[in-house]
Scaffold this active site. Structure first.
Site, PDB file in Angstrom:
ATOM      1  N   HIS A 156       0.846  -1.198   0.000  1.00 10.63           N
ATOM      2  CA  HIS A 156       0.000   0.000   0.000  1.00 10.63           C
ATOM      3  C   HIS A 156       0.880   1.245   0.000  1.00 10.63           C
ATOM      4  O   HIS A 156       1.681   1.428   0.903  1.00 10.63           O
ATOM      5  CB  HIS A 156      -0.866  -0.043   1.262  1.00 10.63           C
ATOM      6  CG  HIS A 156      -1.996   0.925   1.251  1.00 10.63           C
ATOM      7  ND1 HIS A 156      -1.816   2.277   1.316  1.00 10.63           N
ATOM      8  CD2 HIS A 156      -3.327   0.734   1.205  1.00 10.63           C
ATOM      9  CE1 HIS A 156      -2.986   2.881   1.316  1.00 10.63           C
ATOM     10  NE2 HIS A 156      -3.923   1.962   1.254  1.00 10.63           N
ATOM     11  N   LYS A 589     -12.442   7.596  -8.176  1.00 10.35           N
ATOM     12  CA  LYS A 589     -11.718   8.790  -8.620  1.00 10.35           C
ATOM     13  C   LYS A 589     -12.254   9.266  -9.972  1.00 10.35           C
ATOM     14  O   LYS A 589     -12.288  10.461 -10.258  1.00 10.35           O
ATOM     15  CB  LYS A 589     -10.213   8.489  -8.721  1.00 10.35           C
ATOM     16  CG  LYS A 589      -9.357   9.698  -9.077  1.00 10.35           C
ATOM     17  CD  LYS A 589      -7.890   9.445  -8.821  1.00 10.35           C
ATOM     18  CE  LYS A 589      -7.301   8.474  -9.796  1.00 10.35           C
ATOM     19  NZ  LYS A 589      -7.076   9.079 -11.140  1.00 10.35           N
TER      20      LYS A 589
END
Length: 927
Positions: A156, A589
């Site tokens: 991540h 997004k």
């Protein structure tokens, strides 16, 4: 917060139930304060306390005088003192997390000790619900035989925790747990508190930030630490407990051992999308590290088993096959001549030690008594363990076999010698370029990249019908093509070395056509992972649909794919199963929270129809993040809210960021979270739900809301002049890009365009400034447009949707959580970092108005008086932690001002990084 399903009965808790949590928070806060005063001096303690009180006034009363005073205090802080303040509030967030986790464990134990019914989200509860619904033993057994539930750990770019910090926190958590479970004398109580003080002091003296950027193998090592704490230890216990429950409580249960339907997977070391540091060598090293973890654990458990299994042949008989194992053992000690189990285990240990050396170059800490032949497969090792089990069972020692031996046998069945399946992932553009280069050499005159989609499909189908490889010996291909071929060759080598289960998925990012899938099939054929003459495919080829447009086209793409005989034949070797991954992050997004969620839901409905028509089993892989803006939120409700037919006993879900630590660093919470995934999958597969058949008017309303939200979101993020600049200046995105927190860059390209930014840092940055924009923006505008057209009757319909439709209720519940964690007053302070006042004044008021409109719309639909009205546990958590979280945001704003004004003091940069760490810890699911 951990993903615990909401239980209205347990949430109505008295002050007495919350008293231990408050006591733990006070204890840890007092110890941290004492440590701060002792280590940094009274002045540091006093300034921290003053900042806390001012931030509390600002938060509770929107006190403008407090805001000005706070700004003055922070502005006057010397750079070295900012570091101490940031560390103090960051560590309080970490300690508050520990106290909350302990409260969850405490409440669960109290629930069990009181003899209460099984808790929602447990497998026992789900099995009981299935039985109550008339699900008989054969149907339950069929579910467990075919189910596949897999949380997949991923590296991540915004995972901020160092392993050393996690180790310190785990020590404190264990000490708190011991206080709960033990009745201590006054002297023992004093010693115990001293131990906690010692652990907090160690935490204070431990560096919170990394000095160098993480490598991929650092990320592998971090992920493997959760196998030590949770997976290796708790998964065997979970299976054994479930088996015992089924045998005891389900009439006519067949009694067979459960196959490993629940087990973790990993991307770390195999995810190449945008990460140039994941190479063939890294892939091989990652698998070797995994195997060492698994075999090292088995060796330790074998050693402990041998120490405890002291049965003597003077008193007990053994089976012939056990006697043969003992006779074949290299153990010739006269002291163990009458201990056949120990001698057999010594032989098993010698063979496993030889396996560790051959497979992984691992030399066990405890040497075997002699050389022995290595195991060829984990199944061979499991068969020897079964010999011990059968002998104990046959000679009145079944109880002994139910202890460590049972857990070890179960661990071997779950983890094998490879520990966890390692997925491969790459962007479809890379695959296309690789295939194009191979074709240009093998078939001169073909310009693959200039072909249209149908021409590509025809050409690739033709190549898949022949075993002839495309790669030509002696040809020097580009570095990119060589790297891709090396990856697939290494995957083939790993199959031969560790078994086919070691790598069973190849994921294609940015899939937007059938050719993207066929290109991977051609590359697999190059290395023997696909064999056309045998119609054999050794891995799943998994398209990942990420954008709104790709999600809308996903069903049509899969329909076209399944119409190709050359591909359909290959699925026979995969048991007629096709996995599809859906991306929450990039779709959010791209189109905003509401449109992303609705596009995912609609695509899943269409996919289930296409798969049913072709007679192919669908397994969905949900690419969810920790934050709601990336598909996060409670896993239990999210799985139950899937459309009818979308689960079918098969589901994979990514586990990312600080969520991995919050879910799996503590073994009891880790087991609870694993159970939740399995329990929800069982219920979604076998039990009817309200969301199975949403009314047509519900679907029409969602279409309207999605379109209106999409228009509002795109209008702000992609069509407002200067928004890109506003984002980069009003958040910590620039500083995140420079952090040593992951091996991947924050952007796919060297630009500041939002289109090129990875979704993870996009969401993380908005969380840091407490605006959480990706988790709600557009909802207020959508509901306003709906009400303007439909009036109050339309609002009543939305209330019905909330009451009757799981998808809509879960969507609003997640948004409720996000909005409760947002703080528009703090967000406004970040907007002050935007240099262009006109730009700031053009954008922030619009954001603030939409934030308020979204809250108003949410409360109007849910009929709540306030945010989180029906989630008092989370509401109390926010009340406990935010007075200590808010100061970190205020300090971060001040440090960003200094840094961007040209401050060169390294302490300023370190302070920013510390505040990023602390805010992420306080929010717990921000990335």
């Amino acid at each position: 917060m951990t993903t615990t399903p909401h239980d209205a009965h347990s949430d109505v808790s008295s002050d007495a139930k919350e008293a231990p949590l408050k006591e733990d928070i006070r204890l840890l806060g007092r110890i941290l304060g004492d440590t701060l005063r002792d280590q940094e001096g009274a002045d540091a303690f006093d300034i921290v306390e003053r900042i806390r009180q001012l931030a509390l006034r600002f938060h509770r009363d929107e006190d403008h005088a407090a805001s000005r005073e706070l700004e003055a205090v922070l502005g006057a802080l010397p750079n070295p003192m900012t570091t101490q303040v940031a560390r103090a509030f960051s560590y309080f967030s970490h300690l508050a997390n520990i106290a909350e986790d302990q409260q969850h464990i405490r409440r669960a134990r109290a629930h069990a000790l009181a003899g209460s019914p099984p808790r929602e989200g447990s497998l026992v509860h789900s099995v009981q619900r299935a039985r109550d619904a008339g699900i008989d033993a054969p149907r339950l057994a069929s579910f467990f035989a075919s189910a596949e539930v897999r949380p997949v750990l991923t590296a991540h770019p915004t995972e901020v925790q160092r392993k050393s910090i996690l180790d310190c926190q785990w020590k404190i958590a264990r000490l708190l747990d011991e206080r709960d479970r033990s009745q201590l004398t006054p002297e023992e109580h004093e010693e115990h508190e001293e131990a906690i003080r010692r652990a907090v002091l160690t935490l204070w003296q431990t560096r919170m930030l990394r000095r160098a950027k993480l490598s991929v193998m650092d990320e592998v090592a971090n992920a493997l630490s959760f196998y030590d704490t949770t997976f290796l230890r708790e998964l065997p216990r979970l299976y054994n407990g479930l088996e015992d429950h089924l045998a005891k409580h389900v009439a006519k249960w067949p009694g067979d051992e459960l196959k490993p339907f629940l087990r973790p997977g990993s991307w770390i070391g195999g995810d190449r999308d945008g990460n140039p540091f994941v190479t063939a060598e890294i892939l091989e090293a990652a698998m070797r590290a995994q195997s060492r973890k698994a075999i090292g654990y088995f060796l330790d458990q074998l050693h402990r088993l041998g120490a405890s299994l002291s049965s003597t042949s003077i008193l007990v008989d053994v089976s012939d096959e056990l006697a043969a194992l003992a006779a074949a053992s290299p153990d010739r000690s006269p002291h163990r001549e009458d201990e056949p189990y120990r001698r057999a285990i010594t032989g098993l240990y010698a063979r496993l030690a030889a396996t560790a050396r051959v497979l992984d170059g691992l030399e066990p800490l405890r040497h075997a008594v002699a050389e022995a032949a290595p195991y060829a497969t984990a199944a061979e090792f499991a068969a020897d363990l079964d010999v011990l089990h059968r002998s104990l069972l046959a000679h009145n020692a079944a109880l002994i076999g139910r202890g460590r031996l049972r857990r070890l046998r179960r661990a071997v069945s779950i983890f094998g010698f490879h520990l966890a399946p390692l997925d491969l992932r790459q962007n479809s553009d890379v695959h296309a370029r690789t295939v194009a280069e191979l074709l240009a050499v093998a078939r001169p005159g073909i310009d693959y990249l200039r072909l249209d989609e149908e021409a590509r499909i025809a050409l690739l189908s033709e190549e898949l019908a022949t075993p002839r490889p495309l790669a030509a010996p002696g040809v020097v291909y580009s570095e990119e093509t060589q790297g891709e071929l090396a990856i697939f060759h290494t995957a083939r080598s790993i199959h031969l070395r560790y078994g086919k289960a070691a790598i069973d998925n190849v994921i294609i990012s940015k899939t937007d056509g059938v050719s993207d899938i066929l290109e991977v099939a051609v590359l697999l054929k190059e290395v023997g992972l696909l064999r056309p003459l045998d119609n054999a495919l050794d891995v799943n080829i998994v398209p990942l649909f990420e954008t709104i447009g790709d999600l809308e086209n996903s069903a049509a793409i899969m329909d076209r794919l399944f119409s190709l005989p050359v591909y359909n034949r290959l699925l026979g070797s995969r048991d007629g199963l096709q996995e599809v991954m859906v991306g929450y992050s990039d779709s959010n997004k791209d189109g905003g929270f509401l449109t992303s969620g609705w596009s995912l839901y609609r695509s899943e409905i269409e996919l289930t129809r296409v798969f049913a028509r072709h007679g192919i089993t669908l397994r969905l892989f949900h690419g969810r993040g920790g934050s709601v803006g990336r598909g996060g939120g409670p896993s239990y409700q999210a799985i139950l809210a899937q459309p009818q037919g979308a689960v079918q006993g098969q589901i994979r879900i990514t586990e990312q960021g600080e969520v991995i630590a919050s879910k799996y660093a503590n073994p009891e919470l880790g087991r609870r979270n694993l159970e939740i995934l399995a329990a929800a999958t069982l219920e979604a597969t076998l039990l009817p739900h309200q969301h199975d058949n949403p009314a047509p008017e519900f679907l029409d309303a969602m279409e309207f809301l999605s379109a209106a939200a999409f228009k509002a979101y795109r209008g702000m993020v992609y069509e407002t002049p200067g928004f890109e600049q506003y984002f980069w200046e009003s958040t910590v995105i620039s500083e995140i890009a420079a952090l040593n927190i992951g091996s991947r860059p924050a952007s796919r390209k060297k630009t500041t365009a939002i289109e090129d930014l990875r979704a993870i840092p996009w969401v993380f940055s908005w969380a840091q400034c407490r605006l959480m924009l990706p988790g709600w923006f557009g909802f207020g505008a959508a509901v306003a447009a709906w009400k303007a057209e439909q009036g109050e009757a339309g609002m009543d319909l939305l209330r019905r949707m909330h009451n009757e439709w799981g998808f809509f209720r879960t969507t609003l519940s997640n948004m409720d959580m996000v909005l409760a964690k947002s703080d528009i007053g703090i967000a406004e302070r970040y907007s002050g970092l935007v240099k262009d006042e006109a730009l700031r004044n053009a954008i922030f008021p619009r954001i603030k108005a939409e934030w308020q409109a979204s809250i108003d719309a949410l409360l109007a639909i849910t009929r709540q008086a306030e945010l989180l009205a029906d989630n008092p546990l989370l509401r109390r958590s926010i009340r406990h932690r935010f007075p200590y979280l808010d100061p970190l945001n205020h300090l971060q704003v001040e440090l960003l001002r200094r840094h961007r004004a040209g401050a060169t003091d390294e302490k300023v940069k370190r302070g920013i990084h510390l505040t990023i760490n602390g805010v992420a810890a306080g929010l717990r699911n921000s990335g």
